[in-house]
Enzyme design. Sequence first.
Site, mmCIF file in Angstrom:
data_model
loop_
_atom_site.group_PDB
_atom_site.id
_atom_site.type_symbol
_atom_site.label_atom_id
_atom_site.label_comp_id
_atom_site.label_asym_id
_atom_site.label_seq_id
_atom_site.Cartn_x
_atom_site.Cartn_y
_atom_site.Cartn_z
ATOM 1 N N GLU A 16 145.761 69.409 -27.587
ATOM 2 C CA GLU A 16 144.573 68.750 -27.050
ATOM 3 C C GLU A 16 143.325 69.366 -27.697
ATOM 4 O OE1 GLU A 16 143.532 69.586 -22.927
ATOM 5 O OE2 GLU A 16 143.113 67.452 -22.653
ATOM 6 N N LYS A 42 135.136 75.341 -6.539
ATOM 7 C CA LYS A 42 134.519 76.084 -7.635
ATOM 8 C C LYS A 42 134.287 75.141 -8.812
ATOM 9 C CE LYS A 42 135.881 78.455 -11.229
ATOM 10 N NZ LYS A 42 134.787 78.123 -12.165
ATOM 11 N N CYS A 47 140.268 63.976 -20.172
ATOM 12 C CA CYS A 47 141.648 64.459 -20.113
ATOM 13 C C CYS A 47 142.610 63.411 -20.642
ATOM 14 C CB CYS A 47 142.003 64.832 -18.688
ATOM 15 S SG CYS A 47 141.642 63.509 -17.543
ATOM 16 N N GLU A 50 146.144 68.769 -12.181
ATOM 17 C CA GLU A 50 145.790 67.663 -13.092
ATOM 18 C C GLU A 50 145.362 68.316 -14.390
ATOM 19 O OE1 GLU A 50 145.862 64.451 -12.603
ATOM 20 O OE2 GLU A 50 145.929 64.193 -10.443
#
Length: 494
Positions: A398, A188, A299, A264
């Site tokens: 983040e 997906k 990331c 992850e």
Amino acid sequence: MRTHQDWAKEAAQLTFRTRAFVGGRYGEAGDASFENRNPATGALLSEVVDAGKAGVDQAVAAARATFESGLWSRASASFRKERMLRLADLIAENAAELALLDSLDMGKRVVDAHELDVPFSVSLFRYYAEAIDKINDEVAPTPPGTLGLIRRVPLGVVGAVIPWNYPVDMLAWKAAPAMAVGNSVVLKPAEQSPSSALRIAELAAEAGIPDGVLNVVPGLGDSTGKALGLHPDVDVLAFTGSTEVGAYFLQYAGQSNLKQVWLECGGKSPHVVFADAENLATTAKQTAFGIWFNQGAVCSAHSRVLVQREVHEEFVSLVAAEAAAYAPGDPLDPASGMGAIVSPEQTDRIMQFVDAAGSSGARLVTGGERVRLDGSDCYVQPTVFDDVDPASELAREEVFGPVLAVTAFNTEDEAVALANDTSYGLAASVATSNLSRAHRLAERIHAGTVTVNGVDAFSAGTPFGGFKGSGFGRDLSLHALDKYVGLKTVWINH
Ligand code: NAD
């Protein structure tokens, strides 16, 4: 080299795939759909099917049928290798189209997608294809009259759920190792960037990879993503995305069939700059790349700089001077320093961090403004805040945008403590010319990758992944294969 005009002309001729690719063909339109808009202009690119539970059921059934048929899972190593190499070639042949699809979908500079993302995806399909016929299983030292084989077997149906920041690469990071060892995949893509994955599924069929090995189900997270996470016939779920959503997949596994889950997730990676760094100007360029490349939507973006007090002021000025090279502009223009932020919602979120940092006492050094271009305001200036309190939101959360938080330190112990004072553990970089210090820091910083005198290094052959809230399991390298195989022991008595 293509010019801005060349890219714009090719972009105008693009075809966007919008339906799920299941069992070797695009399916019928579903009951629900979502809009795919270009964040750089706000233009509607396509209406994409939200596959939902029904679409995921079909895709998992197709993947399971192919897996059980053995056409791929029990095929010879050379069969899988040749077809995956052919897929790599087809991705390379269609590099400009794939780069444009990613750029239009999610706003990144098309030249970066073309020169970096697509070639890396090609290299990963080649890397794992080449690995297929070079890895041997084991024979255990069992008693005489017995033979104990330790076999690495594919697990079955692998669900993969990926984010929007590197669409072509994230597909390869998951699908290439999973397919190499014989699994069938249902992937997906993120709703912000569905187009390149739908095209690559078609290229896989063209490469002669059997129908049902690579299925792509576009859709929203809480419909299609959730259906894949909860599906009772998915054996492994490999996820890349935020820590928050990663946690949902652990719950989904517990609520369904105990599928294996690999995560992850995000990061708040530090770049630790010591006064003894060999070249502060070079280090500043690395810092700038580490936070502003890909609009900061990385990331492992090095969104925190920890800099030793003696060189603090000089270093902050050097980094601020690099901002001009990352001025946002049309993602199709090779001269733009950064592209567009993926969506109005993500731009709003980034600006909330900027506003909060301003009122928390941090000092704005450069940037901090939202920019309007081509009728879209999904652009943010490269931004630096200095004197950031390590306890503040900007130092801890983040942002996933082009916003750098700088904090000064005095001693090496203080630097290590600040670097590790985070709920994440994905990556860290250290600038120093002291070899012993480099080794000490590499040992003491708790992160999946530590880069010394560079920033955020990675390659096909080295493991990538995190500790703590950054998740577990490794992408890239031969270690990634471990996520997609199970060990089977076979005893033969003779
Ligand atoms: P996200 O977590 O919002 O979405 C990731 C994927 O999960 C998307 O496909 C989304 O549709 C799906 N999803 C969302 N909600 C869901 C739900 N309730 N159930 C099931 N699926 C759901 O992340 P994003 O905004 O697409 O990407 C940014 C994040 O990805 C950042 O946190 C970034 O650090 C992380 N990331 C990590 C790595 C890594 O290798 N560690 C690499 C790239 C991006």
